[in-house]
Design a protein around this motif. Structure first.
Motif, PDB file in Angstrom:
ATOM      1  N   VAL A 215      27.795 -37.429 -20.201  1.00  0.00           N
ATOM      2  CA  VAL A 215      26.466 -37.348 -20.809  1.00  0.00           C
ATOM      3  C   VAL A 215      26.232 -38.612 -21.629  1.00  0.00           C
ATOM      4  CG1 VAL A 215      24.992 -36.094 -22.419  1.00  0.00           C
ATOM      5  CG2 VAL A 215      26.543 -34.829 -20.921  1.00  0.00           C
ATOM      6  N   MET A 216      25.113 -39.248 -21.352  1.00  0.00           N
ATOM      7  CA  MET A 216      24.733 -40.444 -22.100  1.00  0.00           C
ATOM      8  C   MET A 216      23.918 -40.010 -23.320  1.00  0.00           C
ATOM      9  SD  MET A 216      25.157 -43.756 -21.884  1.00  0.00           S
ATOM     10  CE  MET A 216      25.380 -44.180 -20.166  1.00  0.00           C
ATOM     11  N   LEU A 217      24.228 -40.593 -24.471  1.00  0.00           N
ATOM     12  CA  LEU A 217      23.490 -40.352 -25.709  1.00  0.00           C
ATOM     13  C   LEU A 217      22.754 -41.631 -26.075  1.00  0.00           C
ATOM     14  CD1 LEU A 217      26.382 -38.744 -27.782  1.00  0.00           C
ATOM     15  CD2 LEU A 217      24.565 -37.526 -26.604  1.00  0.00           C
ATOM     16  N   SER A 218      21.511 -41.507 -26.474  1.00  0.00           N
ATOM     17  CA  SER A 218      20.764 -42.704 -26.863  1.00  0.00           C
ATOM     18  C   SER A 218      19.623 -42.340 -27.791  1.00  0.00           C
ATOM     19  CB  SER A 218      20.201 -43.410 -25.623  1.00  0.00           C
ATOM     20  OG  SER A 218      19.488 -44.564 -25.999  1.00  0.00           O
ATOM     21  N   ALA A 219      19.259 -43.282 -28.625  1.00  0.00           N
ATOM     22  CA  ALA A 219      18.086 -43.102 -29.482  1.00  0.00           C
ATOM     23  C   ALA A 219      16.811 -43.375 -28.690  1.00  0.00           C
ATOM     24  CB  ALA A 219      18.165 -44.039 -30.683  1.00  0.00           C
ATOM     25  N   GLU A 220      16.967 -43.941 -27.500  1.00  0.00           N
ATOM     26  CA  GLU A 220      15.816 -44.275 -26.665  1.00  0.00           C
ATOM     27  C   GLU A 220      15.601 -43.227 -25.575  1.00  0.00           C
ATOM     28  OE1 GLU A 220      15.686 -48.335 -25.292  1.00  0.00           O
ATOM     29  OE2 GLU A 220      17.075 -48.917 -26.874  1.00  0.00           O
ATOM     30  N   SER A 221      14.359 -42.816 -25.420  1.00  0.00           N
ATOM     31  CA  SER A 221      14.043 -41.828 -24.377  1.00  0.00           C
ATOM     32  C   SER A 221      13.195 -42.446 -23.273  1.00  0.00           C
ATOM     33  CB  SER A 221      13.323 -40.628 -24.991  1.00  0.00           C
ATOM     34  OG  SER A 221      12.111 -41.047 -25.578  1.00  0.00           O
ATOM     35  N   ILE A 222      13.341 -43.743 -23.086  1.00  0.00           N
ATOM     36  CA  ILE A 222      12.576 -44.458 -22.076  1.00  0.00           C
ATOM     37  C   ILE A 222      13.020 -43.999 -20.685  1.00  0.00           C
ATOM     38  CG2 ILE A 222      12.042 -46.751 -21.148  1.00  0.00           C
ATOM     39  CD1 ILE A 222      12.820 -47.825 -23.987  1.00  0.00           C
TER      40      ILE A 222
END
Length: 131
Positions: free
Chosen positions: A85-92
């Motif tokens: 699972v990738m975690l990111s502050a970006e939802s692009i």
């Protein structure tokens, strides 16, 4: 349902974020959680410490970013089946598509609630079992 004893690797360069994600995983019942500070350290841990069931990795990290880490995991015959699972502050959408294209099982945007992790894990396990 899922096994709360699954071995999970949490990879993020921020000690604070690792603590937050560890807490969220703990709130939904997981205890076997290991950590690494970037993708390179995460890859070493995966290879050295034996079987992991899940990886939660930040995207933006120095040393080796999450996408490069994901590609390395998927390219390794012994590691390629680990749920990731990738975690990111970006939802692009482009980032989500890029992660999916390279084999991420899921993508969670920070910040998130513990229930989001639980739902993502359940969905991934269900999709994997249907294959």
């Amino acid at each position: 349902m899922f096994d709360h004893n699954m071995k999970i690797l949490l990879v993020d360069d921020s000690k604070v974020i690792r603590a937050i994600v560890r807490s969220a995983l703990g709130k939904v019942g997981f205890k076997n959680i290991h950590e690494a500070h970037n993708g390179r350290a995460g890859l070493e841990k995966l290879k050295e410490e034996g079987k992991f069931d899940f990886v939660f990795s930040d995207w933006m990290m120095p040393g080796m970013d999450g996408l490069t880490f994901l590609k390395a995991v998927r390219a390794d015959e012994k590691l390629k089946n680990i749920m990731f699972v990738m975690l990111s502050a970006e939802s692009i959408n482009d980032k989500v598509d890029e992660a999916t294209k390279h084999g991420a099982d899921g993508y969670i945007t920070k910040p998130f609630k513990p229930e989001r992790i639980k739902t993502e894990i359940e969905n991934i396990i269900k999709r994997r079992s249907e294959k």
